[in-house]
Design a protein around this motif. Structure first.
Motif, short mmCIF file in Angstrom:
data_model
loop_
_atom_site.label_atom_id
_atom_site.label_comp_id
_atom_site.label_asym_id
_atom_site.label_seq_id
_atom_site.Cartn_x
_atom_site.Cartn_y
_atom_site.Cartn_z
N VAL A 216 1.09 -1.38 0.01
CA VAL A 216 0.27 -0.16 0.01
C VAL A 216 0.63 1.02 -0.22
CG1 VAL A 216 -1.93 -1.07 1.17
CG2 VAL A 216 -0.02 -0.09 2.30
N ALA A 217 0.03 2.69 -0.24
CA ALA A 217 0.53 3.71 -0.44
C ALA A 217 1.09 4.60 0.97
CB ALA A 217 0.44 4.74 -1.18
N GLY A 218 0.52 4.16 2.16
CA GLY A 218 0.10 4.23 3.17
C GLY A 218 -0.18 3.55 4.15
N LYS A 219 0.04 3.06 5.82
CA LYS A 219 -0.66 3.28 6.03
C LYS A 219 -0.42 3.06 8.42
CE LYS A 219 2.80 -0.43 6.42
NZ LYS A 219 3.05 -0.06 8.37
N ASN A 220 -1.89 2.88 8.30
CA ASN A 220 -1.86 3.61 9.98
C ASN A 220 -2.17 1.84 10.35
OD1 ASN A 220 -3.34 3.13 12.35
ND2 ASN A 220 -4.35 5.00 12.31
N ASP A 221 -0.76 1.69 11.82
CA ASP A 221 -0.38 0.31 11.56
C ASP A 221 -1.59 -0.02 12.88
OD1 ASP A 221 1.98 0.27 10.45
OD2 ASP A 221 3.45 0.73 12.04
N THR A 222 -2.15 1.23 13.15
CA THR A 222 -2.40 0.39 14.85
C THR A 222 -4.53 0.19 14.03
OG1 THR A 222 -2.55 2.25 16.25
CG2 THR A 222 -4.31 0.97 16.48
N VAL A 223 -4.78 0.40 12.73
CA VAL A 223 -5.99 -0.11 11.98
C VAL A 223 -5.31 -1.38 11.23
CG1 VAL A 223 -6.93 0.70 9.34
CG2 VAL A 223 -7.19 2.58 11.42
N VAL A 224 -4.43 -1.39 10.86
CA VAL A 224 -3.81 -3.01 10.43
C VAL A 224 -4.06 -3.85 11.24
CG1 VAL A 224 -1.37 -3.88 9.08
CG2 VAL A 224 -2.09 -1.40 8.70
N ARG A 225 -3.41 -3.69 11.98
CA ARG A 225 -3.63 -4.46 13.86
C ARG A 225 -5.03 -4.87 13.97
NH1 ARG A 225 -3.81 -3.48 19.01
NH2 ARG A 225 -3.34 -1.38 18.79
N TYR A 226 -5.64 -4.20 14.14
CA TYR A 226 -7.15 -4.23 14.03
C TYR A 226 -7.88 -5.72 12.69
CZ TYR A 226 -7.58 -1.54 18.50
OH TYR A 226 -7.81 -1.17 19.51
N ALA A 227 -7.02 -4.81 11.98
CA ALA A 227 -7.84 -5.50 10.77
C ALA A 227 -7.35 -7.19 10.16
CB ALA A 227 -7.34 -4.80 9.23
N LEU A 228 -5.79 -7.41 10.79
CA LEU A 228 -5.08 -8.05 11.07
C LEU A 228 -5.62 -9.15 11.80
CD1 LEU A 228 -1.35 -7.15 9.30
CD2 LEU A 228 -3.35 -8.36 8.29
N ALA A 229 -5.81 -8.56 12.87
CA ALA A 229 -6.60 -9.47 13.84
C ALA A 229 -8.33 -10.41 12.94
CB ALA A 229 -7.28 -9.22 15.18
N SER A 230 -8.08 -9.91 12.94
CA SER A 230 -10.51 -10.15 11.71
C SER A 230 -10.07 -11.31 10.90
CB SER A 230 -10.87 -9.21 12.44
OG SER A 230 -10.63 -8.31 11.22
#
Length: 272
Positions: A216-230
């Motif tokens: 991706v061009a950019g990411k919010n690591d907190t959002v990524v962590r929640y998304a990957l958890a699900s």
């Protein structure tokens, strides 16, 4: 002995200072490298542990001097195996560490020579057009399977951006490209592709589980962590960089002095 330039003599002295034990040097990774590679290590790295780390990687993978310089300049030691992922929760313990080694964060895609306005299809095309550089950045062991790989799921058509097979780990790697900031829905789409490839292409008892990497061009690591958890499929999310970072430091005083002395020697015809 004759024929050594002033610069080479300086490098020899620096080499002896960097690796002072002459009895152990033949067993050290740097002892396996060509002299030009040793110069790259001395010029670009000050920390002994980093010199040893890159020397070991160079000796193991057989990098060219230009590849070694590229890996140092893009700080591979910080990027390797660094992408946020859910591998630890979706793969067996023995396998999750290996799968994590396939990732980087960020990926250095400056060789594509495109800007941030590039479309996803254009970015994908450039990666295929520059496949040798792409494979170098992905890392050793990747084999290119195809672009826009068609998946027919009971009459519905889907297309994977890029599909690779890792010949050392014996697993398929699905790579999806997004020219936008990470959206949790992107992880769901990639997880779907991973599940289909794992079911349709993977050979049970021969291949390790399929994994996905989202660029991706950019990411919010907190959002990524929640998304990957699900997400139940093994997925990693990494940012890519398309432009070189600005140089942050001038050459040090010793480097400038050596360059000046070498130029003076050439201009005066001195050889001793």
């Amino acid at each position: 002995m004759k024929g050594f330039s002033r610069a080479n003599l300086f490098y020899m002295r620096r080499f002896a200072e960097a690796w002072p034990d002459p009895t152990a040097i033949v067993q050290h990774p740097v002892g396996l490298l060509p002299w030009g590679h040793v110069i790259e290590l001395l010029d670009k790295l000050d920390a002994p542990d980093l010199r040893d780390w890159y020397a070991a990687k160079d000796a193991h993978h057989g990098w060219s001097r230009s590849v070694l310089a590229h890996q140092i300049s893009t700080r591979l030691h910080e990027r390797e195996a660094a992408a946020p992922s859910n591998f630890a929760g979706t793969l067996e313990q023995r396998d999750s560490g290996q799968a994590q080694e396939l990732s980087k964060d960020p990926y250095a895609l400056q060789f594509l020579a495109v800007d941030s306005d590039v479309s996803e299809r254009e970015l994908e095309q450039r990666l295929v057009d520059r496949i040798l550089e792409t494979m170098r950045e992905l890392g050793p062991g990747f084999a290119f399977v195809g672009r826009q790989v068609h998946l027919d799921v009971d009459g519905d058509d889907f297309y994977i951006d890029l599909l690779f097979f890792h010949v050392e780990q014996l697993r398929y790697v699905v790579i999806e490209l997004k020219t936008t900031t990470f959206d949790p829905r992107d992880a769901g789409q990639l997880g779907f592709y991973v599940a289909v490839v794992d079911d349709r292409l993977r050979i049970p008892n021969k291949h390790e589980p399929t994994v996905g990497i989202l660029l991706v061009a950019g990411k919010n690591d907190t959002v990524v962590r929640y998304a990957l958890a699900s997400t139940t499929q093994p997925v990693a999310v990494s940012r890519y960089e398309l432009t070189e970072e600005a140089q942050k430091a001038l050459p040090d005083e010793a480097t400038i002095a050596r360059a000046f002395a070498d130029e003076l020697d050439r201009s005066t015809g001195r050889t001793e």
